[in-house]
Design an enzyme around this catalytic site. Structure first.
Site, mmCIF file in Angstrom:
data_model
loop_
_atom_site.group_PDB
_atom_site.id
_atom_site.type_symbol
_atom_site.label_atom_id
_atom_site.label_comp_id
_atom_site.label_asym_id
_atom_site.label_seq_id
_atom_site.Cartn_x
_atom_site.Cartn_y
_atom_site.Cartn_z
ATOM 1 C CE LYS A 66 -2.070 -1.580 3.865
ATOM 2 N NZ LYS A 66 -1.377 -2.792 3.867
ATOM 3 C CD GLU A 113 7.002 -32.517 13.841
ATOM 4 O OE1 GLU A 113 6.304 -32.120 12.588
ATOM 5 O OE2 GLU A 113 6.892 -31.798 14.887
ATOM 6 C CG ASP A 153 0.031 -29.907 16.146
ATOM 7 O OD1 ASP A 153 0.456 -29.163 15.352
ATOM 8 O OD2 ASP A 153 0.632 -30.866 16.426
HETATM 9 P P1 ATP Z 1 1.530 -1.865 6.200
HETATM 10 O O1 ATP Z 1 0.125 -2.102 6.126
HETATM 11 O O2 ATP Z 1 2.451 -2.906 7.307
HETATM 12 O O3 ATP Z 1 1.969 -0.442 6.257
HETATM 13 P P2 ATP Z 1 2.184 -1.845 3.367
HETATM 14 O O4 ATP Z 1 1.060 -2.396 2.685
HETATM 15 O O5 ATP Z 1 1.903 -0.333 3.294
HETATM 16 O O6 ATP Z 1 2.052 -2.415 4.722
HETATM 17 P P3 ATP Z 1 4.643 -1.798 2.087
HETATM 18 O O7 ATP Z 1 5.201 -0.773 2.993
HETATM 19 O O8 ATP Z 1 3.961 -0.835 0.858
HETATM 20 O O9 ATP Z 1 3.407 -2.480 2.692
HETATM 21 O O10 ATP Z 1 5.352 -2.894 1.761
HETATM 22 C C1 ATP Z 1 6.510 -3.162 2.258
HETATM 23 C C2 ATP Z 1 7.622 -3.679 1.147
HETATM 24 O O11 ATP Z 1 7.281 -4.857 0.690
HETATM 25 C C3 ATP Z 1 7.922 -2.659 0.355
HETATM 26 O O12 ATP Z 1 9.049 -1.637 0.623
HETATM 27 C C4 ATP Z 1 8.575 -3.651 -0.912
HETATM 28 O O13 ATP Z 1 9.895 -3.763 -0.506
HETATM 29 C C5 ATP Z 1 7.867 -5.099 -0.597
HETATM 30 N N1 ATP Z 1 6.490 -5.012 -1.491
HETATM 31 C C6 ATP Z 1 5.191 -5.100 -1.160
HETATM 32 N N2 ATP Z 1 4.369 -5.317 -2.181
HETATM 33 C C7 ATP Z 1 5.025 -5.369 -3.190
HETATM 34 C C8 ATP Z 1 5.039 -5.285 -4.614
HETATM 35 N N3 ATP Z 1 3.609 -5.421 -5.305
HETATM 36 N N4 ATP Z 1 5.916 -5.313 -5.444
HETATM 37 C C9 ATP Z 1 7.267 -5.173 -5.138
HETATM 38 N N5 ATP Z 1 7.460 -5.175 -3.742
HETATM 39 C C10 ATP Z 1 6.497 -5.012 -2.608
#
Ligand code: ATP
Length: 641
Positions: A243, A461, A535
């Site tokens: 996001k 396991e 579990d």
């Molecule tokens: P939160 O809700 O915890 O803030 P978020 O959805 O905002 O999480 P981001 O901060 O945007 O998450 O993502 C964290 C990291 O994950 C990014 O810096 C990136 O490296 C990686 N990432 C997440 N989604 C993608 C994507 N679609 N493509 C490439 N990298 C991604």
């Protein structure tokens, strides 16, 4: 790196800022000057030599050397010695040319002092000029009332310096009067280097978000048809799904000022600050329109009003939310300010925020699918030196449930593992080990486990593995290990299938697989251990959701007590009667018991293979797919992952 500008207010008249931080120094100077004055004025006669009463009486009075005494404030006597006496040898410490007073002492009792002088005069007939003077210690007087004030002012200044935004508690500048100013970071045009190419997968989401950029770049394209430009776009999704990354890509490509702030940054410990910051932020954004405001983790302020986790109203948060709602209403659809917000708790947001006219667009992000994971892996393996054996397709298949952030972490972890092994390139094995580490935690080979405990763990396991191998809907087994990792003592690694819906048979097979460990312990050792805690927790939760949420229980029927609004979390009352609660408990109990008996029967049928696998685990600690096939034979009902 993105160039960030913090729009901190500058002194408009060009004069240096007289911050409260400087006041202590001039206060100190005044204090020093006063002390100096004290020294000069009060101790005017400070060159007088301090003597004792007995020396005065015997040596000076006795010899008739004194010609004048000044009694200051009825306390202190300053003695003037005749010049001829000074010229003699009795007072070598005093220069004969020095003006008086030459000696001084504290008289103690004035009456006694006077009596002694009078008696001396009578016996010697030597006249002494006795004068009484008042000397006002005005500096001391002033200090006595100023000092407490200075201390109070000093404490006040200290507190102000601690209170200023970002001050005292690390970095930042400004002062107390900046408290109500927005703390949003401003990304100027083109200062964010993240583009939509850096966001892998999320194709549908990108289309929606790219439109936001287009609204700002070509508003007339929409307005000429009479369409209204949305005011707000809300990104909702689990943590790490990209996001914030999407918002940064918008900042990079929109070529308009981009104000980024986190929801928690609005709220300070002072009442009214949050609302004031919201006002300030929207004012700045409007002044610089077209622009974008991005509020990350909006749930920090956007939770439903009147509903708080601690069951107490948080007025400050509500005020801030009200202000944001008012601001969003306040600007017209075409003012060129679009608010983007992100949250992973869409369910707790105030409904007023979600209505059209505020966050008109709500975009749901989900954990990436297999093909999206491959795309994200491609982005994050780009900077790594990869060996030829890397198969991103397989890695994508083996990382179900991973978010984008998890995958980024996995790639980095693999590179670190390869570096630790002094390799030139990152190999597939490093990725496998990194996956194990990300999922299971750090390997703890040094953990001391007794032989008999190890035996129980190996059979436990092996029980999971055997059950999953012969259950139609169980996930495909990849490997089994009894190496302790993180909090677990052993683990079976599966390749989960990505279903969107599950039927009763699938649920039951999963429950039986989870119960496989405990069932194996009972069959082999005749008694069970505490090792099945995880579990059993999983099984119980799963059984409750089947009965109470999914309507999969015949006796309860097609009823679901699930509450998607999240309001039941705060409610102390259950949405069903005591009698229903009893039915739920009984049915859950029955369901788990049936599953357990089924698992015990299954493992009894395959006891030989179970023991063979347990023995292999005791010898090798890890059993891979090939070992499993060698023991159990090909899995006939292998499900397409
Ligand atoms: P939160 O809700 O915890 O803030 P978020 O959805 O905002 O999480 P981001 O901060 O945007 O998450 O993502 C964290 C990291 O994950 C990014 O810096 C990136 O490296 C990686 N990432 C997440 N989604 C993608 C994507 N679609 N493509 C490439 N990298 C991604």
């Amino acid at each position: 790196m993105a160039k960030q500008t913090n729009p901190k207010p500058q002194p408009s008249n060009g004069k240096p800022n007289s911050s409260p931080g400087r006041s202590p120094s001039w206060l100190l100077y005044i204090l020093l000057a006063l002390l100096l004055g004290q020294a000069v004025f009060y101790f005017n006669g400070s060159h007088a030599e301090e003597i004792s009463w007995s020396r005065f009486k015997q040596e000076m009075l006795g010899n008739g050397d004194v010609y004048k005494i000044e009694v200051i404030n009825q306390q202190r006597a300053e003695i003037y010695i005749k010049s001829e006496a000074l010229a003699g040898s009795r007072y070598p410490e005093i220069d004969s040319s020095q003006a008086g007073p030459h000696f001084a002492f504290n008289i103690g009792s004035l009456d006694n002092f006077q009596e002694t002088l009078e008696a001396n005069q009578e016996t010697t007939g030597n006249p002494i000029d006795l004068a009484f003077r008042e000397r006002t210690d005005w500096v001391g007087n002033i200090l006595s009332w100023m000092l407490p004030i200075l201390i109070i002012v000093g404490i006040w200044v200290f507190i102000l310096r601690r209170m200023r935004p970002g001050g005292g508690m690390g970095g930042g500048g400004g002062n107390i009067f900046d408290m109500g100013k927005s703390k949003a970071k401003l990304f100027e045009k083109g200062s964010s280097d993240v583009t939509f190419k850096d966001v892998a997968g999320l194709e549908e989401v990108k289309v929606e978000v790219k439109e936001v950029v287009d609204f700002l770049k070509n508003p007339s394209r929409y307005t000429k048809l009479g369409a209204k430009i949305p005011k707000g776009v809300l990104l909702i999704g689990p943590p790490g799904t990209g996001k914030t990354l999407l918002a940064r890509a918008v900042a990079g490509q929109a070529e308009v000022p981009f104000y980024s702030i986190s929801g928690s940054e609005f709220v300070e410990m002072f009442v009214g600050v949050g609302a004031s910051r919201a006002r300030d932020l929207f004012k700045k954004a409007k002044q610089n329109s077209p622009s974008i405001i991005f509020i990350d983790e909006i749930d920090a302020i956007g939770r439903s009003r009147g509903k708080s986790a601690a069951m107490q109203a948080n007025d400050e948060r509500e005020n801030t939310l009200n202000q944001i709602l008012t601001e969003m209403d306040g600007f017209g659809t075409n003012t060129g300010v679009i608010v983007m917000a992100a949250t992973n708790r869409g369910d707790v947001l105030d409904r007023a925020l979600l209505r059209p006219g505020r966050f008109d667009r709500q975009i749901y992000l989900e954990l990436p699918t297999r093909s999206e994971r491959k795309a994200i892996l491609e982005v994050h393996t780009q900077p790594l030196a990869l060996s030829d054996d890397i198969d991103l397709e397989t890695l994508a298949a083996q990382t179900p449930g991973f978010s984008g952030a998890d995958i980024a972490n996995l790639c980095n972890e693999a590179a670190l593992i390869a570096a630790r092994r002094s390799k030139e390139q990152v190999e597939m094995k490093d990725f496998y080990d990194a996956t194990d580490r990300v999922i299971g935690g750090l390997e703890k080979k040094s953990k001391i486990i007794s032989g008999s405990e190890k035996k129980v763990i190996a059979h436990h396991e092996a029980g999971h593995a055997t059950a999953s191998w012969f259950l139609k809907h169980a996930d495909n087994l990849l490997k089994v290990s009894i190496v302790p990792r993180g909090r677990s003592l052993g683990a079976a690694w599966y390749l989960p299938q990505e279903h969107v819906i599950y039927n009763t048979d699938q649920f039951m097979d999963r429950i039986c697989t989870a119960l496989g460990g405990r069932a194996a312990e009972e069959i082999i050792f005749g008694k069970v251990s505490s090792g099945a805690l995880d579990d059993l927790e999983k099984v119980t939760k799963q059984a409750y959701t089947m009965v109470a949420y999914y309507g999969l229980n015949k006796k309860l029927g097609n009823i679901s007590y699930y509450d998607s609004t999240g309001q039941s979390e705060q409610s102390l009352h259950k949405p069903y009667s005591e009698a229903t609660a009893q039915i739920i408990d009984e049915e859950v109990h029955k369901l788990v018991e049936t599953a357990y008996q089924r698992t015990v029967n299954l493992l009894r049928d395959h006891r030989g293979q179970l023991e063979e696998l347990a023995q292999l685990l005791l010898n090798k600690e890890v059993a891979f797919k090939d070992d499993l096939v060698a023991i159990f034979g090909e899995r006939t009902q292998e499900v397409e992952a």
